[in-house]
Design a protein around this motif. Structure first.
Motif, PDB file in Angstrom:
ATOM      1  N   LYS A  11       0.831  -1.216   0.000  1.00 18.55           N
ATOM      2  CA  LYS A  11       0.000   0.000   0.000  1.00 18.55           C
ATOM      3  C   LYS A  11       0.867   1.268   0.000  1.00 18.55           C
ATOM      4  O   LYS A  11       0.570   2.234  -0.704  1.00 18.55           O
ATOM      5  CB  LYS A  11      -0.925  -0.015   1.212  1.00 18.55           C
ATOM      6  N   GLN A  12       1.932   1.251   0.778  1.00 18.73           N
ATOM      7  CA  GLN A  12       2.838   2.412   0.807  1.00 18.73           C
ATOM      8  C   GLN A  12       3.419   2.686  -0.578  1.00 18.73           C
ATOM      9  O   GLN A  12       3.551   3.826  -0.997  1.00 18.73           O
ATOM     10  CB  GLN A  12       3.958   2.198   1.825  1.00 18.73           C
ATOM     11  N   LEU A  13       3.743   1.626  -1.292  1.00 15.62           N
ATOM     12  CA  LEU A  13       4.306   1.771  -2.634  1.00 15.62           C
ATOM     13  C   LEU A  13       3.240   2.190  -3.641  1.00 15.62           C
ATOM     14  O   LEU A  13       3.454   3.117  -4.429  1.00 15.62           O
ATOM     15  CB  LEU A  13       4.973   0.472  -3.078  1.00 15.62           C
ATOM     16  N   THR A  14       2.101   1.513  -3.648  1.00 16.59           N
ATOM     17  CA  THR A  14       1.083   1.826  -4.656  1.00 16.59           C
ATOM     18  C   THR A  14       0.555   3.246  -4.497  1.00 16.59           C
ATOM     19  O   THR A  14       0.117   3.846  -5.472  1.00 16.59           O
ATOM     20  CB  THR A  14      -0.083   0.815  -4.655  1.00 16.59           C
ATOM     21  N   GLY A  15       0.627   3.785  -3.284  1.00 15.50           N
ATOM     22  CA  GLY A  15       0.246   5.186  -3.085  1.00 15.50           C
ATOM     23  C   GLY A  15       1.130   6.131  -3.882  1.00 15.50           C
ATOM     24  O   GLY A  15       0.683   7.182  -4.334  1.00 15.50           O
ATOM     25  N   GLN A  16       2.378   5.735  -4.106  1.00 18.21           N
ATOM     26  CA  GLN A  16       3.311   6.552  -4.888  1.00 18.21           C
ATOM     27  C   GLN A  16       3.174   6.309  -6.390  1.00 18.21           C
ATOM     28  O   GLN A  16       3.700   7.075  -7.188  1.00 18.21           O
ATOM     29  CB  GLN A  16       4.746   6.253  -4.453  1.00 18.21           C
ATOM     30  N   LEU A  17       2.479   5.236  -6.759  1.00 18.30           N
ATOM     31  CA  LEU A  17       2.325   4.882  -8.169  1.00 18.30           C
ATOM     32  C   LEU A  17       1.016   5.399  -8.768  1.00 18.30           C
ATOM     33  O   LEU A  17       0.885   5.463  -9.990  1.00 18.30           O
ATOM     34  CB  LEU A  17       2.373   3.360  -8.335  1.00 18.30           C
TER      35      LEU A  17
END
Length: 159
Positions: A11-17
């Motif tokens: 989730k932390q990563l997909t928020g940046q994507l």
């Protein structure tokens, strides 16, 4: 490590994507900001290895490939689904990425490559196709698919 803890990492990563084009610029950014040696890469790799060992990742097997969709696309993951595969020197089924695909390549054997790429991120743009292929050993690959979109072809042809 649990599946829910893994979900928080993703989730932390997909928020940046969210909202970014799936292209070579995104691939360069991912490898610069979240590539090999980064905390993101190290944490995701460790979580995937542990998930496979504990049996909550890659719980299915077909044609020598261990695989599984751990999370369906949803708002919390910014519309991405999350799949992980465990492959050793083989090619998977040909498929198309209607919305593109983001792959995190995590070699378990140092020389292992996914589609001729070593450890790190690989981004396929919308409407791309391939036979997902691991060569030179064993690797885990985490797939992020916008809206979970993937279309397997019916040709049955292998590379």
């Amino acid at each position: 490590m649990s599946a829910m803890e893994f979900r928080q990492q993703v989730k932390q990563l997909t928020g940046q994507l969210a909202g970014r084009a799936l292209d070579s610029e995104l691939q360069a950014w991912l490898n610069r900001e979240h590539g090999v040696g980064s905390p993101t890469y190290s944490q995701l790799r460790q979580s995937c290895q542990r998930g496979v060992a504990e049996g909550w990742l890659c719980e299915r097997e077909a044609a020598g490939i261990r695989y599984g969709r751990i999370f369906k696309p949803d708002k919390e993951l910014n519309g991405f689904s999350v799949d992980v595969v465990d492959m050793n020197d083989l090619a998977g089924p040909h498929h198309r990425h209607p919305n593109g695909e983001i792959d995190l390549i995590m070699p378990l054997d140092d020389a292992a490559e996914f589609d001729a790429h070593g450890a790190g991120w690989l981004v396929y743009p919308p409407d791309s196709t391939h036979f997902p292929t691991v060569s030179k050993g064993r690797a885990l690959v985490l797939y992020l698919l916008p809206q979970g979109s993937i279309e397997f072809t019916k040709t049955g042809v292998t590379p």
